[in-house]
Design a protein around this motif. Sequence first.
Motif, PDB file in Angstrom:
ATOM      1  N   UNK A  82       0.835  -1.202   0.000  1.00  0.00           N
ATOM      2  CA  UNK A  82       0.000   0.000   0.000  1.00  0.00           C
ATOM      3  C   UNK A  82       0.868   1.249   0.000  1.00  0.00           C
ATOM      4  N   UNK A  83       1.830   1.277   0.882  1.00  0.00           N
ATOM      5  CA  UNK A  83       2.688   2.449   1.040  1.00  0.00           C
ATOM      6  C   UNK A  83       3.449   2.784  -0.246  1.00  0.00           C
ATOM      7  N   UNK A  84       4.004   1.782  -0.888  1.00  0.00           N
ATOM      8  CA  UNK A  84       4.768   2.012  -2.134  1.00  0.00           C
ATOM      9  C   UNK A  84       3.899   2.535  -3.273  1.00  0.00           C
ATOM     10  N   UNK A  85       2.599   2.334  -3.169  1.00  0.00           N
ATOM     11  CA  UNK A  85       1.667   2.779  -4.213  1.00  0.00           C
ATOM     12  C   UNK A  85       0.844   3.989  -3.749  1.00  0.00           C
ATOM     13  N   UNK A  86       1.275   4.584  -2.642  1.00  0.00           N
ATOM     14  CA  UNK A  86       0.617   5.770  -2.068  1.00  0.00           C
ATOM     15  C   UNK A  86      -0.874   5.556  -1.842  1.00  0.00           C
ATOM     16  N   UNK A  87      -1.237   4.383  -1.342  1.00  0.00           N
ATOM     17  CA  UNK A  87      -2.629   4.062  -1.054  1.00  0.00           C
ATOM     18  C   UNK A  87      -2.842   3.985   0.451  1.00  0.00           C
ATOM     19  N   UNK A  88      -4.082   4.293   0.847  1.00  0.00           N
ATOM     20  CA  UNK A  88      -4.460   4.233   2.257  1.00  0.00           C
ATOM     21  C   UNK A  88      -5.707   3.365   2.397  1.00  0.00           C
ATOM     22  N   UNK A  89      -6.014   2.992   3.619  1.00  0.00           N
ATOM     23  CA  UNK A  89      -7.177   2.157   3.908  1.00  0.00           C
ATOM     24  C   UNK A  89      -8.458   2.737   3.290  1.00  0.00           C
ATOM     25  N   UNK A  90      -8.634   4.038   3.372  1.00  0.00           N
ATOM     26  CA  UNK A  90      -9.866   4.657   2.866  1.00  0.00           C
ATOM     27  C   UNK A  90      -9.979   4.624   1.332  1.00  0.00           C
ATOM     28  N   UNK A  91      -8.906   4.252   0.640  1.00  0.00           N
ATOM     29  CA  UNK A  91      -8.945   4.103  -0.819  1.00  0.00           C
ATOM     30  C   UNK A  91      -9.519   2.754  -1.236  1.00  0.00           C
ATOM     31  N   UNK A  92      -9.705   1.854  -0.274  1.00  0.00           N
ATOM     32  CA  UNK A  92     -10.074   0.475  -0.584  1.00  0.00           C
ATOM     33  C   UNK A  92     -11.581   0.254  -0.503  1.00  0.00           C
ATOM     34  N   UNK A  93     -12.070  -0.638  -1.343  1.00  0.00           N
ATOM     35  CA  UNK A  93     -13.509  -0.872  -1.475  1.00  0.00           C
ATOM     36  C   UNK A  93     -14.073  -1.772  -0.374  1.00  0.00           C
ATOM     37  N   UNK A  94     -13.240  -2.601   0.241  1.00  0.00           N
ATOM     38  CA  UNK A  94     -13.708  -3.493   1.302  1.00  0.00           C
ATOM     39  C   UNK A  94     -12.839  -3.329   2.544  1.00  0.00           C
TER      40      UNK A  94
END
Length: 121
Positions: free
Chosen positions: A86-98
């Motif tokens: 997640x971190x390497x792709x600049x994603x956070x929990x709130x970006x996820x659908x489930x």
Amino acid sequence: MAEPTSITFISRCAPYGQHKPKLCMDMALAAAVFEQHVSYIFLEDGVFQLLRGQDAGAIHSKTLGNALETLELYGIDKVYVDRESLSRRNLKREDLIIEVEILDRIAIAKLLDEADSVFNL
């Protein structure tokens, strides 16, 4: 009666462009239907499968994220995501659908060690 098998599925690929993500999901759902203990781990580019707002219509494909929302209906409630991926792709929990549990690599390695079978796609 024998104890259900613990099966862990690892999905590593981006959601579109190859069949591995759909194959992994189909295998996990089939295992769950047969009342196996299923865990699902998203690593590397596999985390992109979890992004909200996907629309695969432009490439004439089914949106994988919609199917992920059914995992819980099949009894697959052990869904994990690698924190580093997640971190390497600049994603956070709130970006996820489930809802997922975010784990470090050490915790993921422990899950894999405890599984009876692991499918790595």
